[in-house]
Design an enzyme around this catalytic site. Structure first.
Site, PDB file in Angstrom:
ATOM      1  N   THR A 288       0.815  -1.213   0.000  1.00  0.00           N
ATOM      2  CA  THR A 288       0.000   0.000   0.000  1.00  0.00           C
ATOM      3  C   THR A 288       0.850   1.265   0.000  1.00  0.00           C
ATOM      4  O   THR A 288       0.533   2.213  -0.732  1.00  0.00           O
ATOM      5  CB  THR A 288      -0.987  -0.020   1.187  1.00  0.00           C
ATOM      6  OG1 THR A 288      -1.807  -1.193   1.072  1.00  0.00           O
ATOM      7  CG2 THR A 288      -1.867   1.211   1.200  1.00  0.00           C
TER       8      THR A 288
ATOM      9  N   GLU B 139       0.750   9.553  -5.742  1.00  0.00           N
ATOM     10  CA  GLU B 139       1.291  10.904  -5.561  1.00  0.00           C
ATOM     11  C   GLU B 139       2.142  11.308  -6.764  1.00  0.00           C
ATOM     12  O   GLU B 139       2.097  12.459  -7.196  1.00  0.00           O
ATOM     13  CB  GLU B 139       2.094  10.999  -4.273  1.00  0.00           C
ATOM     14  CG  GLU B 139       1.193  11.054  -3.054  1.00  0.00           C
ATOM     15  CD  GLU B 139       1.865  11.732  -1.889  1.00  0.00           C
ATOM     16  OE1 GLU B 139       1.494  12.897  -1.605  1.00  0.00           O
ATOM     17  OE2 GLU B 139       2.742  11.102  -1.283  1.00  0.00           O
TER      18      GLU B 139
ATOM     19  N   HIS C 229      -7.052   0.599  -1.016  1.00  0.00           N
ATOM     20  CA  HIS C 229      -6.303  -0.421  -1.753  1.00  0.00           C
ATOM     21  C   HIS C 229      -7.259  -1.606  -1.883  1.00  0.00           C
ATOM     22  O   HIS C 229      -7.509  -2.312  -0.918  1.00  0.00           O
ATOM     23  CB  HIS C 229      -5.040  -0.780  -0.976  1.00  0.00           C
ATOM     24  CG  HIS C 229      -4.048  -1.544  -1.781  1.00  0.00           C
ATOM     25  ND1 HIS C 229      -2.736  -1.673  -1.379  1.00  0.00           N
ATOM     26  CD2 HIS C 229      -4.142  -2.212  -2.956  1.00  0.00           C
ATOM     27  CE1 HIS C 229      -2.077  -2.386  -2.264  1.00  0.00           C
ATOM     28  NE2 HIS C 229      -2.912  -2.737  -3.227  1.00  0.00           N
TER      29      HIS C 229
END
Length: 124
Positions: A24, A32, A58
């Site tokens: 994750t 990002e 996730h």
């Protein structure tokens, strides 16, 4: 952006679990990176952006070797603030993760200047 899951991207490698699947924290880093790339053409000389808020689900596991496409679309813009909708999919279309990433455009030098300790003013 496209990424391929390697051994270095797994939960076992990053310490976020014990399985050899996409971690994750790596998924978040890729999301990002996609927001940074989406903002790149808007930034003026000396500007960058900083992440201020993340909400990420996730949703599915990705084994080593899996190829993912990560997209970021501006959902909201106000002055220096940008909120992105992010989605990560296997190349076959299966959604692996989704969420929002908020970034703020800043002057890089001014931002870093705030982190430096003030010069020593001398002893009392």
């Amino acid at each position: 952006m496209r990424f391929t899951v390697t051994d270095d991207d797994t939960a076992a490698a990053l310490g976020s679990g014990s399985l050899p699947v996409l971690a994750t924290p790596r998924l978040l880093a890729w999301c990002e990176a996609a927001t940074c790339a989406a903002l790149e053409d808007e930034l003026r000389d000396g500007e960058t952006s900083v992440g201020t808020r993340v909400q990420l689900e996730h949703l599915a596991a990705s084994p080593v070797g899996a190829e993912l496409e990560v997209t970021a679309e501006v959902a909201y813009a106000d002055g220096r603030l940008r909120r992105f909708t992010v989605t990560a999919r296997h190349v076959d279309g299966k959604v692996v993760g989704s969420g929002e990433v908020t970034r703020v455009v800043v002057d890089a030098e001014r931002f870093l200047g705030r982190l430096r300790p003030a010069p020593d003013q001398g002893a009392d």
